[in-house]
Design a protein around this motif. Sequence first.
Motif, mmCIF file in Angstrom:
data_model
loop_
_atom_site.group_PDB
_atom_site.id
_atom_site.type_symbol
_atom_site.label_atom_id
_atom_site.label_comp_id
_atom_site.label_asym_id
_atom_site.label_seq_id
_atom_site.Cartn_x
_atom_site.Cartn_y
_atom_site.Cartn_z
ATOM 1 N N LEU A 17 1.297 43.374 18.597
ATOM 2 C CA LEU A 17 0.035 43.091 17.913
ATOM 3 C C LEU A 17 -0.768 42.024 18.649
ATOM 4 N N GLY A 18 -0.535 41.886 19.939
ATOM 5 C CA GLY A 18 -1.178 40.833 20.718
ATOM 6 C C GLY A 18 -2.692 40.874 20.677
ATOM 7 N N ILE A 19 -3.279 42.059 20.805
ATOM 8 C CA ILE A 19 -4.743 42.142 20.804
ATOM 9 C C ILE A 19 -5.295 41.752 19.433
ATOM 10 N N HIS A 20 -4.559 42.070 18.384
ATOM 11 C CA HIS A 20 -4.987 41.660 17.043
ATOM 12 C C HIS A 20 -4.889 40.143 16.899
ATOM 13 N N TYR A 21 -3.836 39.553 17.501
ATOM 14 C CA TYR A 21 -3.684 38.104 17.479
ATOM 15 C C TYR A 21 -4.855 37.443 18.203
ATOM 16 N N ALA A 22 -5.267 38.010 19.333
ATOM 17 C CA ALA A 22 -6.414 37.467 20.068
ATOM 18 C C ALA A 22 -7.676 37.524 19.218
ATOM 19 N N ARG A 23 -7.868 38.622 18.507
ATOM 20 C CA ARG A 23 -9.045 38.733 17.634
ATOM 21 C C ARG A 23 -8.995 37.697 16.517
ATOM 22 N N THR A 24 -7.810 37.461 15.985
ATOM 23 C CA THR A 24 -7.652 36.441 14.942
ATOM 24 C C THR A 24 -7.999 35.061 15.502
ATOM 25 N N MET A 25 -7.498 34.762 16.697
ATOM 26 C CA MET A 25 -7.812 33.479 17.326
ATOM 27 C C MET A 25 -9.318 33.340 17.548
ATOM 28 N N GLN A 26 -9.966 34.427 17.940
ATOM 29 C CA GLN A 26 -11.417 34.402 18.163
ATOM 30 C C GLN A 26 -12.148 34.091 16.853
ATOM 31 N N ASP A 27 -11.712 34.695 15.759
ATOM 32 C CA ASP A 27 -12.320 34.424 14.453
ATOM 33 C C ASP A 27 -12.111 32.974 14.040
ATOM 34 N N TRP A 28 -10.892 32.457 14.262
ATOM 35 C CA TRP A 28 -10.616 31.060 13.917
ATOM 36 C C TRP A 28 -11.513 30.122 14.717
ATOM 37 N N LEU A 29 -11.654 30.392 16.019
ATOM 38 C CA LEU A 29 -12.496 29.545 16.872
ATOM 39 C C LEU A 29 -13.950 29.597 16.419
ATOM 40 N N LYS A 30 -14.447 30.783 16.124
ATOM 41 C CA LYS A 30 -15.828 30.934 15.659
ATOM 42 C C LYS A 30 -16.048 30.145 14.359
ATOM 43 N N GLN A 31 -15.100 30.253 13.442
ATOM 44 C CA GLN A 31 -15.186 29.526 12.165
ATOM 45 C C GLN A 31 -15.150 28.015 12.408
ATOM 46 N N TRP A 32 -14.253 27.584 13.295
ATOM 47 C CA TRP A 32 -14.120 26.166 13.625
ATOM 48 C C TRP A 32 -15.430 25.613 14.178
ATOM 49 N N GLU A 33 -16.009 26.344 15.129
ATOM 50 C CA GLU A 33 -17.244 25.875 15.759
ATOM 51 C C GLU A 33 -18.425 25.902 14.792
ATOM 52 N N SER A 34 -18.438 26.846 13.855
ATOM 53 C CA SER A 34 -19.545 26.920 12.894
ATOM 54 C C SER A 34 -19.486 25.790 11.861
ATOM 55 N N ASN A 35 -18.338 25.148 11.740
ATOM 56 C CA ASN A 35 -18.179 24.055 10.775
ATOM 57 C C ASN A 35 -18.056 22.691 11.453
ATOM 58 N N ARG A 36 -18.555 22.592 12.657
ATOM 59 C CA ARG A 36 -18.390 21.369 13.442
ATOM 60 C C ARG A 36 -18.863 20.118 12.699
ATOM 61 N N ALA A 37 -20.052 20.159 12.137
ATOM 62 C CA ALA A 37 -20.614 18.955 11.494
ATOM 63 C C ALA A 37 -19.715 18.470 10.350
ATOM 64 N N VAL A 38 -19.271 19.373 9.524
ATOM 65 C CA VAL A 38 -18.425 19.003 8.377
ATOM 66 C C VAL A 38 -17.087 18.449 8.869
ATOM 67 N N ILE A 39 -16.497 19.111 9.855
ATOM 68 C CA ILE A 39 -15.197 18.685 10.381
ATOM 69 C C ILE A 39 -15.308 17.319 11.044
ATOM 70 N N GLN A 41 -17.466 15.002 10.439
ATOM 71 C CA GLN A 41 -17.708 13.988 9.408
ATOM 72 C C GLN A 41 -16.397 13.583 8.739
ATOM 73 N N ARG A 42 -15.547 14.540 8.472
ATOM 74 C CA ARG A 42 -14.285 14.255 7.768
ATOM 75 C C ARG A 42 -13.194 13.731 8.689
ATOM 76 N N HIS A 43 -13.121 14.275 9.928
ATOM 77 C CA HIS A 43 -11.968 13.989 10.779
ATOM 78 C C HIS A 43 -12.318 13.368 12.127
ATOM 79 N N GLY A 44 -13.600 13.235 12.418
ATOM 80 C CA GLY A 44 -14.022 12.611 13.666
ATOM 81 C C GLY A 44 -14.193 13.605 14.805
ATOM 82 N N GLU A 45 -15.020 13.190 15.774
ATOM 83 C CA GLU A 45 -15.328 14.056 16.907
ATOM 84 C C GLU A 45 -14.097 14.341 17.767
ATOM 85 N N THR A 46 -13.244 13.327 17.944
ATOM 86 C CA THR A 46 -12.046 13.509 18.777
ATOM 87 C C THR A 46 -11.151 14.597 18.216
ATOM 88 N N ASN A 47 -10.924 14.575 16.909
ATOM 89 C CA ASN A 47 -10.077 15.608 16.300
ATOM 90 C C ASN A 47 -10.736 16.982 16.350
#
Length: 110
Positions: A17-39, A41-47
Amino acid sequence: ITQLEQTAFEVQSSLNLGIHYARTMQDWLKQWESNRAVIEQRHGETNWRRWQVFLTWSLRIARRGGSTVQFITAVKSGSEQARFNAQRRLAPGVFQLPPETPCPGGGPSR
């Protein structure tokens, strides 16, 4: 698979299921980057940056096949009923997930 077989398990099927895992990682990264300001603010730029680098490299590694997920169905050797049940579930055209059972430790259910 070798370790399963060495401990008296019979592998019924194995799916990469490697290609599916890659797609999941891509979704997680996209979600992470879309919430940068909130993250930040709560956890700092370094984190935020630390996890952004981790997710980016994890995605690259998964896409190249260096990190994958194997979905393996195995039954303990010597259990005729379990073996026959697995074969019936995995037969071409009739694949079924096994009945839902509670997750150890109280994890999420399907």
